[in-house]
Design a protein around this motif. Structure first.
Motif, short mmCIF file in Angstrom:
data_model
loop_
_atom_site.label_atom_id
_atom_site.label_comp_id
_atom_site.label_asym_id
_atom_site.label_seq_id
_atom_site.Cartn_x
_atom_site.Cartn_y
_atom_site.Cartn_z
N LEU A 13 15.15 -1.62 -2.13
CA LEU A 13 15.55 -0.55 -1.20
C LEU A 13 14.29 -0.06 -0.48
O LEU A 13 13.70 0.97 -0.84
N ALA A 14 13.85 -0.80 0.52
CA ALA A 14 12.58 -0.51 1.18
C ALA A 14 12.69 0.70 2.10
O ALA A 14 11.97 1.69 1.92
N ASP A 15 13.58 0.64 3.07
CA ASP A 15 13.78 1.76 4.00
C ASP A 15 14.69 2.80 3.37
O ASP A 15 15.39 2.54 2.40
N LEU A 16 14.69 3.98 3.96
CA LEU A 16 15.51 5.08 3.44
C LEU A 16 16.98 4.71 3.50
O LEU A 16 17.51 4.35 4.55
N GLN A 17 17.66 4.79 2.35
CA GLN A 17 19.09 4.51 2.24
C GLN A 17 19.79 5.74 1.68
O GLN A 17 19.25 6.44 0.81
N VAL A 72 5.56 6.70 -12.96
CA VAL A 72 6.30 5.46 -13.16
C VAL A 72 7.17 5.21 -11.93
O VAL A 72 7.99 6.04 -11.56
N ARG A 73 6.97 4.08 -11.30
CA ARG A 73 7.77 3.74 -10.12
C ARG A 73 7.78 2.24 -9.94
O ARG A 73 7.02 1.51 -10.58
N ALA A 74 8.69 1.77 -9.07
CA ALA A 74 8.84 0.34 -8.83
C ALA A 74 9.01 0.13 -7.33
O ALA A 74 10.13 -0.09 -6.84
N PRO A 75 7.93 0.19 -6.56
CA PRO A 75 8.05 0.06 -5.11
C PRO A 75 8.42 -1.35 -4.68
O PRO A 75 8.29 -2.32 -5.45
N HIS A 76 8.89 -1.46 -3.46
CA HIS A 76 9.17 -2.77 -2.88
C HIS A 76 7.89 -3.59 -2.88
O HIS A 76 6.79 -3.07 -2.66
#
Length: 415
Positions: A13-17, A72-76
């Protein structure tokens, strides 16, 4: 009630959804069922994971995240240096709230909480880096919030700390994530399925009868469920808790339906409707913790009785379909009983479309969904989506579709 969820830069989910769970602009009405349909690797599980990640951050960023590492995160994969945003709009204790945060590689870059009584936005707090501003309407709560500011790590959420330290102005939002939102994703081991099922069945004969009726309707040949008797050392405590919970549940329902009863109850006991609901949740959590402790010592002892089969079966001996259904049923029924928001990834895994549709109907039917519970599920089965969307405008499923572009970014759209 969950009105909407927004996320950017989390996995695919790269762009704002934005996923909206209401219909109507001026007076949004919650949709009981929201489906997200997509093909393989479209991003369905990533959307559910984003909601689960937001909940986990609120509950565990203070106690569970490494204090010497970034959030803690999981970016594109293509955006590792860009921040990740999460925002939810929800109802907590009768008041609409907007809560969100922005995570970068090192810190919590921003965090915000707004309330919306009578459709007017009020700032509870706004955080930019180390600066935290408390809204003017929450001046009486300023000390309780600002006293926590020196204790908040740069990589932890203020709401997470405030909820655990019981800063009253922030408790409703924290408790919503803790008690009113449940996310089911990934596989579950047999022990955890048995524990949830045993806890649900042991609370009351009504729980057991309702679940068994639904299980029998699935035509799996199961005629009865057996669980071990409560250990004598715990039986009295569990019985007392169940009796207290029944009384509190009845008082909560009556207070919600009658202002006169609520006023009299507050005069007699000092508990208003909000305090009563909180106490009911606390009692249920205490009951679950006690049952978990008992099961940890003696086991659940779950056995399944089949038509014309003499030996009883353990859960490990059952089919994948039976295990999938037994995993979902207590979670679905608990959510209906408490009016929760339940998010389930790939709800139809191992189940037929007909059986999955029967589970969805529990939330669509106002007779079985009396507390405004919401179901959000993902599926790759178009037949399940078409069934839900063919019902009346009031109860049909709100359907979204998710697709992944050539660049590997997932996009949400109304079906």
């Amino acid at each position: 009630m969950l009105r909407s969820f927004r996320v950017s830069n989390h996995r695919s989910l790269a762009d704002l959804q934005e996923l909206r769970l209401t219909r109507g602009a001026t007076a949004p009405v919650a949709v009981p069922v929201t489906a997200v349909h997509g093909g393989p690797a479209a991003g369905k599980s990533n959307l559910v994971d984003a909601l689960g990640h937001m909940r986990d951050a609120v509950l565990h960023s203070v106690s569970g995240w490494d204090p010497y590492a970034g959030p803690v995160r999981a970016p594109h994969l293509a955006l590792p240096g860009q921040p990740s945003d999460f925002e939810a709009v929800f109802m907590a204790e009768g008041v609409p709230y907007t809560y969100g945060f922005r995570l970068d590689a090192a810190d919590v870059a921003a965090e915000w909480l707004y309330s919306h009584p009578r459709s007017r936005r009020r700032i509870v707090f706004e955080r930019e880096g180390e600066a935290i501003r408390v809204g003017p309407m929450f001046e009486p709560a300023r000390f309780g919030i600002t006293a926590l500011v020196p204790l908040v790590r740069p990589n932890a959420l203020l709401l997470s700390l405030a909820g655990q330290m019981y800063a009253e102005a922030l408790v409703p939002a924290y408790r919503w994530f803790e008690t009113m939102l449940e996310v089911v994703a990934g596989s579950a081991d047999i022990a955890s399925i048995e524990l949830r099922l045993g806890s649900h069945l042991s609370r009351s004969a009504e729980n057991a009868a309702r679940l068994l009726t639904l299980l029998q309707s699935a035509d799996l040949g199961i005629t009865d469920l057996l669980i071990a008797q409560n250990d004598p050392g715990y039986a009295d405590y569990l019985r007392d808790l169940d009796a207290d919970i029944a009384v509190l549940a009845d008082q909560t329902d009556r207070a919600a339906g009658s202002a006169a009863y609520a006023a009299q109850l507050e005069q007699d006991s000092g508990l208003n409707a909000t305090a009563l609901a909180r106490e009911l949740t606390n009692m249920r959590n205490a009951r679950d913790a006690l049952y978990t402790r008992m099961a940890g010592r003696h086991g659940v002892g779950l056995r399944l009785v089949h038509t014309d089969v003499e030996p009883v079966f353990t859960l490990a001996e059952e089919s994948s379909a039976t295990r999938a259904l037994l995993r979902l049923l207590p979670i679905l029924l608990d959510s209906l009983d408490a009016g929760k928001v339940l998010v389930v990834d790939d709800i139809g895994a191992w189940l037929t479309v007909e059986e999955t549709d029967r589970l969805v109907q529990l939330f669509q039917n106002p007779e079985t969904n009396t507390r405004g519970a919401q179901l959000v599920y993902t599926t790759g089965d178009r037949a399940l989506v078409d069934r839900g969307n063919g019902r009346s405008a009031r109860t049909r499923t709100s359907v979204w579709t998710i697709r992944r572009s050539a660049g590997g970014a997932s996009t949400l759209a109304v079906f």
